[in-house]
Design an enzyme around this catalytic site. Structure first.
Site, mmCIF file in Angstrom:
data_model
loop_
_atom_site.group_PDB
_atom_site.id
_atom_site.type_symbol
_atom_site.label_atom_id
_atom_site.label_comp_id
_atom_site.label_asym_id
_atom_site.label_seq_id
_atom_site.Cartn_x
_atom_site.Cartn_y
_atom_site.Cartn_z
ATOM 1 N N LEU A 134 -6.484 -117.567 -53.641
ATOM 2 C CA LEU A 134 -5.444 -117.550 -52.604
ATOM 3 C C LEU A 134 -5.755 -118.557 -51.495
ATOM 4 O O LEU A 134 -4.864 -119.251 -51.000
ATOM 5 C CB LEU A 134 -5.306 -116.129 -52.026
ATOM 6 C CG LEU A 134 -4.228 -115.948 -50.968
ATOM 7 C CD1 LEU A 134 -2.840 -116.296 -51.510
ATOM 8 C CD2 LEU A 134 -4.229 -114.505 -50.436
ATOM 9 N N TYR A 174 -14.209 -100.458 -56.681
ATOM 10 C CA TYR A 174 -13.510 -101.617 -56.112
ATOM 11 C C TYR A 174 -12.305 -101.145 -55.285
ATOM 12 O O TYR A 174 -12.108 -101.561 -54.138
ATOM 13 C CB TYR A 174 -13.040 -102.552 -57.241
ATOM 14 C CG TYR A 174 -12.103 -103.643 -56.769
ATOM 15 C CD1 TYR A 174 -12.582 -104.745 -56.073
ATOM 16 C CD2 TYR A 174 -10.724 -103.567 -57.013
ATOM 17 C CE1 TYR A 174 -11.714 -105.741 -55.625
ATOM 18 C CE2 TYR A 174 -9.857 -104.563 -56.579
ATOM 19 C CZ TYR A 174 -10.360 -105.640 -55.884
ATOM 20 O OH TYR A 174 -9.498 -106.622 -55.441
ATOM 21 N N ASP A 233 -19.470 -116.189 -42.926
ATOM 22 C CA ASP A 233 -19.738 -114.994 -43.746
ATOM 23 C C ASP A 233 -19.171 -113.798 -42.967
ATOM 24 O O ASP A 233 -19.692 -113.447 -41.897
ATOM 25 C CB ASP A 233 -21.260 -114.878 -43.949
ATOM 26 C CG ASP A 233 -21.656 -113.566 -44.616
ATOM 27 O OD1 ASP A 233 -20.756 -112.760 -44.942
ATOM 28 O OD2 ASP A 233 -22.866 -113.356 -44.799
ATOM 29 N N GLY A 264 -11.457 -119.444 -52.593
ATOM 30 C CA GLY A 264 -11.005 -118.623 -53.721
ATOM 31 C C GLY A 264 -9.597 -119.018 -54.143
ATOM 32 O O GLY A 264 -9.065 -120.048 -53.703
#
Ligand code: NAP
Length: 288
Positions: free
Chosen positions: A13, A127, A38, A11
């Site tokens: 970051l 979220y 995962d 991702g």
């Protein structure tokens, strides 16, 4: 010496940590994303951590679809909550230090002064609730540091900067909300700060202090100001019009104010944080 495990490393970051890791040749980095580790697979997390025995874990893995989280609540909770708990439980009782990243969206946005680490977290979205659950899970381990950040962007991945650049190239004008105030954060700066902290602790220059910290770039703006600066800096001829949030309906409720007070992280770890405009310039230059 330190073995540093980075999860969710493909991702924004995570990729910035890959870049900055080249400046730390003395440390062993293990970069993993969904395919290799995962974080929602509890047994695999246990085995991976037992096999690799990291001294540090930086968790960049997350479910970050703020609007979709309203209908995919279970997925958001599984990755942002249960996934973090799996890591915490796997390292419980060990010396492994855990750096977990959280969000300004744990706040409801009703404040008009910057949020401190101990300000009451009352998320207004699914979220935000999943990120708050992740914070609680991270704190099950007594060597966890939670870094809340805001409005993250990078030359990697998809984000507001890239969206505005793409749309501004295709349109004469754009409408962007000006009644949500916060601070953009260049993921490269956050990655740099994380590595400065880790290196200073490994070298015994600074004591590790568990708990919650806030990190964003310096300064304050609205999404409208941010978009205006993006097109300005990129030299694109596109007019940005300010609109109200109610004119741009979305599934999730976002905080109207989510500026983070960064005094604690700056003082504890002697950090100097760049202003968002200066960092945006650097990122746009990279993207050009
Ligand atoms: N983006 C923002 O504006 C923002 C704002 C505040 C805080 N934050 C927080 O900052 C941190 C870093 O964000 P980011 O923008 O770098 O995130 P990102 O770009 O969305 O990257 C997250 C990574 O995690 C991976 N991932 C998803 N589920 C996983 C799983 N079960 N196991 C392992 N990896 C998994 C994703 O893979 P896939 O792409 O394949 O799903 C992706 O590579 C996150 O904790 C985020 O919540 C972000």
């Amino acid at each position: 010496m330190g073995i540093i495990l980075v999860t969710g490393a493909s991702g924004q970051l995570g990729n910035e940590l890959r870049v900055i890791s080249r400046k730390y040749p003395g440390y062993e980095f293990i970069f993993t994303d969904f395919a290799e580790l995962d974080i929602t697979a509890k047994e695999k997390v246990n085995v991976f951590i037992a096999d690799n025995r990291p001294d540090w874990i930086v968790n960049c893995a997350a479910y970050n679809f703020v609007d979709k989280a309203e209908s995919e609540t279970e997925s958001a909770m599984r990755i942002n909550g249960t996934g973090v708990r799996n890591i915490s439980e796997a390292i419980k009782g060990t010396d492994c230090k855990f750096v977990h990243i959280s969000s300004d969206y744990v706040f409801d946005g009703h404040s008009n002064t910057p949020y401190d680490e101990d300000s009451s977290a009352e998320p207004a979205s699914a979220y935000g609730r999943s990120k708050l659950e992740g914070e609680r899970a991270a704190l099950l381990h007594n060597r966890s540091m939670i870094i809340r950040t805001s409005w993250l962007y990078s030359s990697f991945g998809s984000n507001f900067v890239k969206t505005i650049l793409a749309k501004a190239k295709q349109n004469d004008s754009l409408r962007v909300v000006y009644d949500q105030t916060g601070t953009p954060t260049w993921a490269a700066d956050l990655a740099g700060a994380i590595m400065l902290i880790i290196a200073a602790v490994i070298r015994n220059q600074i004591a590790f202090k568990a708990g919650i910290y806030h990190y964003s770039n310096e300064g304050v703006c609205s999404w409208y100001d941010f978009a205006s600066e993006i097109v300005n800096e990129a030299g694109i001829n596109c007019h940005i019009y300010p609109i109200l949030t109610k004119e741009y309906p979305s599934m999730a409720q976002r905080p109207s104010y989510s500026v983070l007070n960064k005094a604690k992280i700056k003082e504890n770890f002697n950090l100097e944080i760049p202003h968002w405009r200066d960092s945006l310039k650097k990122c746009i230059k990279l993207l050009k």
